[in-house]
Write an enzyme that holds these catalytic residues in place. Structure first.
Site, PDB file in Angstrom:
ATOM      1  N   GLU A  33      51.869  42.787  37.665  1.00  0.00           N
ATOM      2  CA  GLU A  33      50.644  43.000  38.463  1.00  0.00           C
ATOM      3  C   GLU A  33      49.962  44.298  38.060  1.00  0.00           C
ATOM      4  OE1 GLU A  33      49.458  40.056  39.919  1.00  0.00           O
ATOM      5  OE2 GLU A  33      51.457  40.092  40.807  1.00  0.00           O
ATOM      6  N   HIS A  34      48.644  44.259  37.955  1.00  0.00           N
ATOM      7  CA  HIS A  34      47.822  45.404  37.532  1.00  0.00           C
ATOM      8  C   HIS A  34      48.230  45.877  36.141  1.00  0.00           C
ATOM      9  CE1 HIS A  34      45.398  46.330  41.189  1.00  0.00           C
ATOM     10  NE2 HIS A  34      46.328  45.573  41.745  1.00  0.00           N
ATOM     11  N   SER A  67      29.280  21.082  46.394  1.00  0.00           N
ATOM     12  CA  SER A  67      30.725  21.205  46.572  1.00  0.00           C
ATOM     13  C   SER A  67      31.112  20.810  47.983  1.00  0.00           C
ATOM     14  CB  SER A  67      31.172  22.653  46.323  1.00  0.00           C
ATOM     15  OG  SER A  67      32.497  22.828  46.797  1.00  0.00           O
ATOM     16  N   GLY A 123      44.124  34.463  46.860  1.00  0.00           N
ATOM     17  CA  GLY A 123      44.740  35.105  45.699  1.00  0.00           C
ATOM     18  C   GLY A 123      45.359  34.085  44.757  1.00  0.00           C
ATOM     19  N   SER A 127      38.564  30.497  42.123  1.00  0.00           N
ATOM     20  CA  SER A 127      37.364  30.731  41.307  1.00  0.00           C
ATOM     21  C   SER A 127      37.581  30.283  39.867  1.00  0.00           C
ATOM     22  CB  SER A 127      36.944  32.203  41.372  1.00  0.00           C
ATOM     23  OG  SER A 127      37.957  33.053  40.902  1.00  0.00           O
ATOM     24  N   GLU A 164      32.181  34.612  35.405  1.00  0.00           N
ATOM     25  CA  GLU A 164      32.613  35.281  36.638  1.00  0.00           C
ATOM     26  C   GLU A 164      32.171  36.750  36.671  1.00  0.00           C
ATOM     27  OE1 GLU A 164      36.300  34.037  38.231  1.00  0.00           O
ATOM     28  OE2 GLU A 164      36.510  35.763  39.557  1.00  0.00           O
ATOM     29  N   ASP A 176      43.591  34.642  35.123  1.00  0.00           N
ATOM     30  CA  ASP A 176      43.396  33.417  35.892  1.00  0.00           C
ATOM     31  C   ASP A 176      42.880  32.283  35.010  1.00  0.00           C
ATOM     32  OD1 ASP A 176      43.886  35.339  37.736  1.00  0.00           O
ATOM     33  OD2 ASP A 176      41.937  35.219  38.723  1.00  0.00           O
TER      34      ASP A 176
HETATM   35  P1  ADP Z   1      40.297  33.318  44.616  1.00  0.00           P
HETATM   36  O1  ADP Z   1      39.854  33.055  43.215  1.00  0.00           O
HETATM   37  O2  ADP Z   1      41.541  34.144  44.669  1.00  0.00           O
HETATM   38  O3  ADP Z   1      40.418  32.088  45.453  1.00  0.00           O
HETATM   39  P2  ADP Z   1      37.773  34.631  44.652  1.00  0.00           P
HETATM   40  O4  ADP Z   1      37.079  35.532  45.607  1.00  0.00           O
HETATM   41  O5  ADP Z   1      37.928  35.084  43.247  1.00  0.00           O
HETATM   42  O6  ADP Z   1      39.172  34.227  45.295  1.00  0.00           O
HETATM   43  O7  ADP Z   1      36.977  33.262  44.573  1.00  0.00           O
HETATM   44  C1  ADP Z   1      36.647  32.553  45.728  1.00  0.00           C
HETATM   45  C2  ADP Z   1      35.210  32.099  45.630  1.00  0.00           C
HETATM   46  O8  ADP Z   1      35.080  31.091  44.609  1.00  0.00           O
HETATM   47  C3  ADP Z   1      34.714  31.428  46.892  1.00  0.00           C
HETATM   48  O9  ADP Z   1      34.230  32.389  47.811  1.00  0.00           O
HETATM   49  C4  ADP Z   1      33.597  30.551  46.363  1.00  0.00           C
HETATM   50  O10 ADP Z   1      32.422  31.297  46.121  1.00  0.00           O
HETATM   51  C5  ADP Z   1      34.126  30.134  44.990  1.00  0.00           C
HETATM   52  N1  ADP Z   1      34.808  28.808  45.039  1.00  0.00           N
HETATM   53  C6  ADP Z   1      36.072  28.539  44.653  1.00  0.00           C
HETATM   54  N2  ADP Z   1      36.361  27.221  44.815  1.00  0.00           N
HETATM   55  C7  ADP Z   1      35.241  26.646  45.309  1.00  0.00           C
HETATM   56  C8  ADP Z   1      34.899  25.316  45.695  1.00  0.00           C
HETATM   57  N3  ADP Z   1      35.774  24.313  45.617  1.00  0.00           N
HETATM   58  N4  ADP Z   1      33.641  25.101  46.166  1.00  0.00           N
HETATM   59  C9  ADP Z   1      32.771  26.118  46.264  1.00  0.00           C
HETATM   60  N5  ADP Z   1      33.042  27.373  45.926  1.00  0.00           N
HETATM   61  C10 ADP Z   1      34.252  27.667  45.446  1.00  0.00           C
HETATM   62 MG    MG Z   2      39.274  34.542  41.809  1.00  0.00          MG
END
Ligand code: ADP
Ligand code: MG
Length: 387
Positions: A33-34, A67, A123, A127, A164, A176
């Protein structure tokens, strides 16, 4: 969350059938991590949780995205995608063809319907799952031929990282996207962030009657931006004072001697976490090759202590999950991800899973924390076409 639900959403929203459905997994980092921004090592697995995207190509340059976890249809021309545009979740989708085009590939507009099975913001990298499902889809639909080779998938991962960082304006190292595109079933993916090479490391829990429990603490992320910047800056400063390009260059055996030369106790602790964590990833790979899961568990616990005491990125919910799971029979447990909330993982004998889950829930209730979500995961395969 299946390919079919993405197809239904596509039909309902756009009319007509999609050309296909593609999916990509979330990930959990076993250890390391990190370390990514310190040219170090990390060791993620791809999760059974996947995000599905049904797509059809268009003859113009319009992107239309919907979505099941978003609100409404977002429409944007490829020509209008830019830093922060479109805003919100659609950036993670629109940024991908935009980035591929910037890299000189020929892409068209697409209609996209998403159904995500990776919990958002836990986490577990929903995304990257979203970006990578779209990336292999666009590659296949636009004839880019990037989904069938390792090199092609590395190119797609870079496009997703750019989407991203630039369009969604979220800092991300690249672990990721590499996990979602490159991790193989039954394996963890060793990622070397110095030379960007990868190696598949066997991760066979079933064969050892073990299970990996993920505990989503649902703790509020607090002050994350400023904290992340401080950790990065401290690591850079420590490397500078030590006269090395990155903390990766510091060998483990002379560590304490080298660290005494640093200008503050804070820098010493930050650097100690990074250097020892990189060594723990190496030791974890040796343990996995030798099918020595007890050692892996011990490394989890050492990693957690290092993040709690030296790097100071844990929170009481994560510490509680780790200690309750360990007391309930885990070989080891640790927080995973960037810290300040998110998830913990515990390596457990299969028949101890239910007891550990209940023990964690009881401990959370006792502390007055929001109830956690926990689930057992296995190492699954990378982004692929489903239909
Ligand atoms: P993580 O990647 O750890 O889940 P992030 O903050 O990096 O957290 O990403 C989450 C964001 O990704 C959500 O707030 C949304 O904007 C987007 N996202 C991820 N999956 C979806 C989905 N299935 N539909 C719409 N947006 C999504
Ligand atoms: Mg993410």
């Amino acid at each position: 969350m299946t390919a079919d639900t993405a197809v239904h959403l596509f039909e309902e929203t756009f009319g007509g059938r999609p050309s296909g459905v593609w999916s990509a997994p979330g990930r959990v980092n076993l250890i390391g991590e990190h370390t990514d921004y310190n040219a170090g090592l990390c060791l993620p697995i791809a999760l059974p949780h996947r995000t599905y995207a049904a797509l059809a190509p268009r003859e113009d340059r319009l992107l239309r995205v919907v979505s099941a976890q978003g609100d409404g249809v977002v429409e944007v021309s490829l020509d209008d995608v830019a830093a922060g545009r479109p805003a919100g979740w659609a950036a993670y989708v629109a940024g991908v063809p935009w980035s591929l085009e910037r890299a000189g590939r020929t892409v068209t507009g697409v209609d996209v319907a998403v159904d995500g099975g990776v919990p958002l913001g836990a986490g577990l990298s929903s995304s990257a799952a979203l970006e990578c499902a779209v990336a292999i889809a666009v590659s296949d639909l636009c004839g880019l031929d990037l989904s069938t080779s390792h090199e092609g998938r590395v190119t797609l991962a870079a496009a997703c990282v750019e989407a991203e960082n630039v369009v969604a304006q979220a800092p991300t190292g690249g672990m990721d996207q590499s996990a979602a595109l490159l991790a193989e079933q039954g394996h963890a993916l060793l990622l070397d962030c110095r030379d960007h090479t990868t190696r598949q490391v066997p991760f066979d829990l079933d064969g050892h009657d073990l299970a990996l429990l993920v505990v989503d603490t649902r703790a509020e992320h607090q002050l994350v931006d400023g904290q992340y910047a401080e950790r990065r800056a401290s690591c850079e400063r420590a490397a500078q004072e030590l006269g090395v390009a990155s903390l990766r260059e510091i060998a483990g055996d002379t560590l304490e001697d080298r660290l005494t030369t640093l200008s503050s106790d804070l820098l010493r602790r930050r650097a100690r976490h990074v250097v020892t964590e990189i060594a723990r990833v190496e030791a974890a790979c040796v343990a996995l090759e030798a099918e020595d899961y007890r050692t892996l568990g011990r490394l989890f616990l050492e990693s957690h202590a290092s993040m709690r005491d030296d790097f100071e990125i844990s929170v009481p919910e994560l510490d509680t999950a780790v200690s309750a799971a360990t007391a309930a029979g885990a070989l080891g447990a640790r927080m995973t991800g960037g810290g300040f909330g998110g998830s913990a993982i515990a390596l457990l004998p299969r028949d101890e899973v239910d007891g550990a889950r209940r023990a964690v829930e009881r401990a959370f209730a006792m502390h007055g924390f929001t109830g956690p979500e926990s689930f057992v995961v296995t190492a699954e395969g990378p982004a692929a076409r489903d239909l």
